[in-house]
Write a protein that holds these residues in place. Structure first.
Motif, PDB file in Angstrom:
ATOM      1  N   ALA A 136      26.281 -19.888  52.478  1.00  0.00           N
ATOM      2  CA  ALA A 136      26.928 -18.651  52.032  1.00  0.00           C
ATOM      3  C   ALA A 136      26.110 -17.406  52.361  1.00  0.00           C
ATOM      4  O   ALA A 136      26.656 -16.298  52.407  1.00  0.00           O
ATOM      5  N   ALA A 137      24.803 -17.557  52.587  1.00  0.00           N
ATOM      6  CA  ALA A 137      23.954 -16.397  52.886  1.00  0.00           C
ATOM      7  C   ALA A 137      23.947 -16.038  54.364  1.00  0.00           C
ATOM      8  O   ALA A 137      23.548 -14.922  54.732  1.00  0.00           O
ATOM      9  N   TRP A 138      24.401 -16.947  55.229  1.00  0.00           N
ATOM     10  CA  TRP A 138      24.265 -16.739  56.660  1.00  0.00           C
ATOM     11  C   TRP A 138      25.069 -15.571  57.226  1.00  0.00           C
ATOM     12  O   TRP A 138      24.582 -14.885  58.135  1.00  0.00           O
ATOM     13  N   PRO A 139      26.295 -15.297  56.752  1.00  0.00           N
ATOM     14  CA  PRO A 139      26.987 -14.124  57.304  1.00  0.00           C
ATOM     15  C   PRO A 139      26.189 -12.829  57.141  1.00  0.00           C
ATOM     16  O   PRO A 139      26.061 -12.047  58.099  1.00  0.00           O
ATOM     17  N   GLY A 140      25.646 -12.604  55.948  1.00  0.00           N
ATOM     18  CA  GLY A 140      24.851 -11.401  55.732  1.00  0.00           C
ATOM     19  C   GLY A 140      23.578 -11.400  56.545  1.00  0.00           C
ATOM     20  O   GLY A 140      23.160 -10.356  57.074  1.00  0.00           O
ATOM     21  N   ILE A 141      22.927 -12.574  56.662  1.00  0.00           N
ATOM     22  CA  ILE A 141      21.703 -12.666  57.454  1.00  0.00           C
ATOM     23  C   ILE A 141      21.989 -12.379  58.926  1.00  0.00           C
ATOM     24  O   ILE A 141      21.258 -11.637  59.594  1.00  0.00           O
ATOM     25  N   ALA A 142      23.063 -12.967  59.443  1.00  0.00           N
ATOM     26  CA  ALA A 142      23.393 -12.781  60.858  1.00  0.00           C
ATOM     27  C   ALA A 142      23.750 -11.332  61.170  1.00  0.00           C
ATOM     28  O   ALA A 142      23.277 -10.761  62.165  1.00  0.00           O
ATOM     29  N   ILE A 143      24.565 -10.721  60.309  1.00  0.00           N
ATOM     30  CA  ILE A 143      24.984  -9.337  60.566  1.00  0.00           C
ATOM     31  C   ILE A 143      23.797  -8.389  60.453  1.00  0.00           C
ATOM     32  O   ILE A 143      23.600  -7.506  61.309  1.00  0.00           O
ATOM     33  N   SER A 144      22.978  -8.558  59.410  1.00  0.00           N
ATOM     34  CA  SER A 144      21.814  -7.674  59.262  1.00  0.00           C
ATOM     35  C   SER A 144      20.817  -7.911  60.387  1.00  0.00           C
ATOM     36  O   SER A 144      20.171  -6.963  60.872  1.00  0.00           O
ATOM     37  N   GLY A 145      20.677  -9.170  60.844  1.00  0.00           N
ATOM     38  CA  GLY A 145      19.764  -9.441  61.950  1.00  0.00           C
ATOM     39  C   GLY A 145      20.204  -8.767  63.236  1.00  0.00           C
ATOM     40  O   GLY A 145      19.389  -8.205  63.972  1.00  0.00           O
ATOM     41  N   LEU A 146      21.503  -8.814  63.511  1.00  0.00           N
ATOM     42  CA  LEU A 146      22.019  -8.186  64.730  1.00  0.00           C
ATOM     43  C   LEU A 146      21.970  -6.664  64.653  1.00  0.00           C
ATOM     44  O   LEU A 146      21.528  -5.993  65.598  1.00  0.00           O
ATOM     45  N   LEU A 147      22.448  -6.112  63.520  1.00  0.00           N
ATOM     46  CA  LEU A 147      22.562  -4.655  63.412  1.00  0.00           C
ATOM     47  C   LEU A 147      21.234  -3.966  63.173  1.00  0.00           C
ATOM     48  O   LEU A 147      20.950  -2.915  63.765  1.00  0.00           O
ATOM     49  N   TRP A 148      20.416  -4.538  62.284  1.00  0.00           N
ATOM     50  CA  TRP A 148      19.215  -3.846  61.833  1.00  0.00           C
ATOM     51  C   TRP A 148      17.988  -4.277  62.624  1.00  0.00           C
ATOM     52  O   TRP A 148      17.279  -3.464  63.210  1.00  0.00           O
ATOM     53  N   PHE A 149      17.716  -5.583  62.666  1.00  0.00           N
ATOM     54  CA  PHE A 149      16.533  -6.048  63.381  1.00  0.00           C
ATOM     55  C   PHE A 149      16.689  -5.904  64.901  1.00  0.00           C
ATOM     56  O   PHE A 149      15.719  -5.601  65.594  1.00  0.00           O
ATOM     57  N   GLY A 150      17.882  -6.148  65.406  1.00  0.00           N
ATOM     58  CA  GLY A 150      18.089  -6.083  66.843  1.00  0.00           C
ATOM     59  C   GLY A 150      18.561  -4.731  67.341  1.00  0.00           C
ATOM     60  O   GLY A 150      17.806  -3.960  67.936  1.00  0.00           O
ATOM     61  N   PHE A 151      19.818  -4.414  67.082  1.00  0.00           N
ATOM     62  CA  PHE A 151      20.440  -3.198  67.603  1.00  0.00           C
ATOM     63  C   PHE A 151      19.678  -1.934  67.199  1.00  0.00           C
ATOM     64  O   PHE A 151      19.371  -1.075  68.042  1.00  0.00           O
ATOM     65  N   TYR A 152      19.357  -1.795  65.933  1.00  0.00           N
ATOM     66  CA  TYR A 152      18.690  -0.597  65.425  1.00  0.00           C
ATOM     67  C   TYR A 152      17.364  -0.346  66.139  1.00  0.00           C
ATOM     68  O   TYR A 152      17.083   0.773  66.575  1.00  0.00           O
ATOM     69  N   MET A 153      16.540  -1.403  66.270  1.00  0.00           N
ATOM     70  CA  MET A 153      15.213  -1.195  66.846  1.00  0.00           C
ATOM     71  C   MET A 153      15.287  -0.794  68.311  1.00  0.00           C
ATOM     72  O   MET A 153      14.557   0.093  68.764  1.00  0.00           O
ATOM     73  N   VAL A 154      16.178  -1.426  69.069  1.00  0.00           N
ATOM     74  CA  VAL A 154      16.298  -1.087  70.486  1.00  0.00           C
ATOM     75  C   VAL A 154      16.830   0.333  70.668  1.00  0.00           C
ATOM     76  O   VAL A 154      16.278   1.134  71.426  1.00  0.00           O
ATOM     77  N   VAL A 155      17.911   0.653  69.951  1.00  0.00           N
ATOM     78  CA  VAL A 155      18.542   1.955  70.110  1.00  0.00           C
ATOM     79  C   VAL A 155      17.632   3.075  69.624  1.00  0.00           C
ATOM     80  O   VAL A 155      17.550   4.147  70.238  1.00  0.00           O
ATOM     81  N   LEU A 156      16.910   2.843  68.533  1.00  0.00           N
ATOM     82  CA  LEU A 156      15.998   3.876  68.032  1.00  0.00           C
ATOM     83  C   LEU A 156      14.862   4.113  69.016  1.00  0.00           C
ATOM     84  O   LEU A 156      14.497   5.265  69.297  1.00  0.00           O
ATOM     85  N   ASN A 157      14.269   3.027  69.549  1.00  0.00           N
ATOM     86  CA  ASN A 157      13.207   3.196  70.549  1.00  0.00           C
ATOM     87  C   ASN A 157      13.704   3.997  71.750  1.00  0.00           C
ATOM     88  O   ASN A 157      13.001   4.862  72.277  1.00  0.00           O
ATOM     89  N   TRP A 158      14.921   3.696  72.184  1.00  0.00           N
ATOM     90  CA  TRP A 158      15.517   4.395  73.325  1.00  0.00           C
ATOM     91  C   TRP A 158      15.790   5.850  72.968  1.00  0.00           C
ATOM     92  O   TRP A 158      15.476   6.771  73.741  1.00  0.00           O
ATOM     93  N   GLY A 159      16.351   6.077  71.796  1.00  0.00           N
ATOM     94  CA  GLY A 159      16.679   7.433  71.380  1.00  0.00           C
ATOM     95  C   GLY A 159      15.456   8.316  71.259  1.00  0.00           C
ATOM     96  O   GLY A 159      15.490   9.498  71.618  1.00  0.00           O
ATOM     97  N   GLU A 160      14.342   7.746  70.762  1.00  0.00           N
ATOM     98  CA  GLU A 160      13.142   8.550  70.575  1.00  0.00           C
ATOM     99  C   GLU A 160      12.495   8.942  71.904  1.00  0.00           C
ATOM    100  O   GLU A 160      11.638   9.821  71.927  1.00  0.00           O
ATOM    101  N   GLN A 161      12.897   8.270  72.995  1.00  0.00           N
ATOM    102  CA  GLN A 161      12.427   8.688  74.315  1.00  0.00           C
ATOM    103  C   GLN A 161      13.254   9.841  74.876  1.00  0.00           C
ATOM    104  O   GLN A 161      12.838  10.495  75.835  1.00  0.00           O
ATOM    105  N   GLN A 162      14.425  10.079  74.276  1.00  0.00           N
ATOM    106  CA  GLN A 162      15.332  11.105  74.766  1.00  0.00           C
ATOM    107  C   GLN A 162      15.282  12.398  73.946  1.00  0.00           C
ATOM    108  O   GLN A 162      15.733  13.443  74.419  1.00  0.00           O
ATOM    109  N   VAL A 163      14.789  12.320  72.717  1.00  0.00           N
ATOM    110  CA  VAL A 163      14.736  13.491  71.845  1.00  0.00           C
ATOM    111  C   VAL A 163      13.337  13.622  71.280  1.00  0.00           C
ATOM    112  O   VAL A 163      12.537  12.688  71.317  1.00  0.00           O
ATOM    113  N   ASP A 164      13.030  14.791  70.746  1.00  0.00           N
ATOM    114  CA  ASP A 164      11.737  14.970  70.100  1.00  0.00           C
ATOM    115  C   ASP A 164      11.734  14.283  68.741  1.00  0.00           C
ATOM    116  O   ASP A 164      12.777  13.894  68.208  1.00  0.00           O
TER     117      ASP A 164
END
Length: 328
Positions: free
Chosen positions: A74-102
């Motif tokens: 029952a915990a896996w849906p939340g773990i999978a979604i948070s892993g994809l959105l927060w641990f994965g997507f967020y970190m990549v996009v933020l690193n990329w964004g910080e190279q484009q803006v101050d």
């Protein structure tokens, strides 16, 4: 396997949760310095993958030592979604964004995240929205805007960078709201470990870049990447999950407004960047807003309701639910 133990008194639980939240915001603020150093040698995806691999290895070792099992189904849906959105997507996009803006623009846009958490938490989790929380978030966001404006340079931003930082804020908010129900069914260490592992798997397409760049990167950049994995990821995300399991997503989101103030202080201490009057005023507003949002009304009943929020879709009893192990 962990055995059941009596729950600690409410006062001690609040104190432990507050301490865990403090550790989290302190380590997340320290990540600012390390990302700036590691980001000079590593591309956004490679940096995110290296950080997540270091975090997953550390968390996995702790899980083995503590003999943690697999999270309940029952915990896996939340773990999978948070892993994809927060641990994965967020970190990549933020690193990329910080190279484009101050740095100031990035901090300003990403700090929309706690507001999105409050809105999503109220809508999807049934989180209460007391006046103190709303007032504190308004004050903190004003402080974040002041810090962002004071740190913004001329010509250092792009439309792409702003969009990427906005996407990072959305991923952060979605990940937090998805993680909250999972913490009702699995322990903080389990949710963090497997969420980090999901994020690392999602970032595996950047493995080639990581290997190539690691061979050329200076030792200081690689050490900063490892630090990001061990402390702002493995430790800070675990203490975050521990605190989130004991309060509402909205209140925890508001707590992260302390990060811009701590970033200003650490940049002053470690990078020699002396803050101006507007930066100092913004940092003070951030901390004042957090204090207001974390304060509790005098009525004992209201305080108790904030400690154990009525999460929609989470409060129902589940046979797989396990007690949360106490984190020292």
């Amino acid at each position: 396997m962990n055995t059941s133990r009596p729950a600690p008194p409410a006062g001690r639980t609040r104190l432990l949760a507050a301490g865990a939240a403090t550790v989290t915001v302190g380590l997340w603020a320290s990540a600012f310095v390390s990302i700036r150093s590691a980001g000079e040698a590593y591309s956004p995806g490679a940096l995110a993958l290296g950080r997540l691999l270091a975090g997953a290895l550390a968390l996995g070792a702790v899980c083995l030592i503590r003999r943690e099992g697999w999270p309940p189904r029952a915990a896996w849906p939340g773990i999978a979604i948070s892993g994809l959105l927060w641990f994965g997507f967020y970190m990549v996009v933020l690193n990329w964004g910080e190279q484009q803006v101050d740095a100031g623009t990035a901090a300003l846009v990403v700090n929309i995240g706690p507001i999105l958490i409050a809105l999503l938490g109220s809508r999807l989790l049934g989180d209460p929205m007391p006046p103190r929380l709303l007032a504190g978030m308004a004050v903190s966001f004003a402080g974040a805007v002041a810090v962002g404006l004071s740190m913004s340079g001329e010509g250092g931003s792009s439309v792409l960078g702003v969009v990427l930082c906005l996407l990072a804020a959305v991923g952060y908010a979605g990940g937090v709201v998805a993680q909250k129900p999972a913490l009702g069914r699995a322990g903080a260490l389990q949710v963090t470990t497997f969420g980090c592992l999901v994020g690392a798997v999602a970032c595996l397409p950047f493995a080639g870049q990581l290997v190539t760049e690691a061979a050329k990167a200076p030792a200081s950049a690689t050490l900063n990447m490892i630090y990001l994995g061990l402390f702002p990821t493995a430790l800070a995300f675990t203490t975050w999950a521990y605190a989130l399991a004991r309060t509402t997503a909205s209140r925890m989101g508001a707590t992260t407004y302390a990060v811009p103030a701590l970033v200003v202080l650490m940049s002053w201490l470690f990078l020699g960047e002396v803050p101006g009057p507007l930066t100092l005023a913004g940092g003070a507003l951030c901390l004042a807003g957090v204090a207001v949002s974390r304060s509790r009304p005098r009525a004992g009943r209201a305080a108790a309701s904030e400690l154990v929020p009525p999460d929609a879709g989470t409060a129902a009893a589940a046979p797989e639910r396990r007690p949360e192990p106490e984190q020292a």
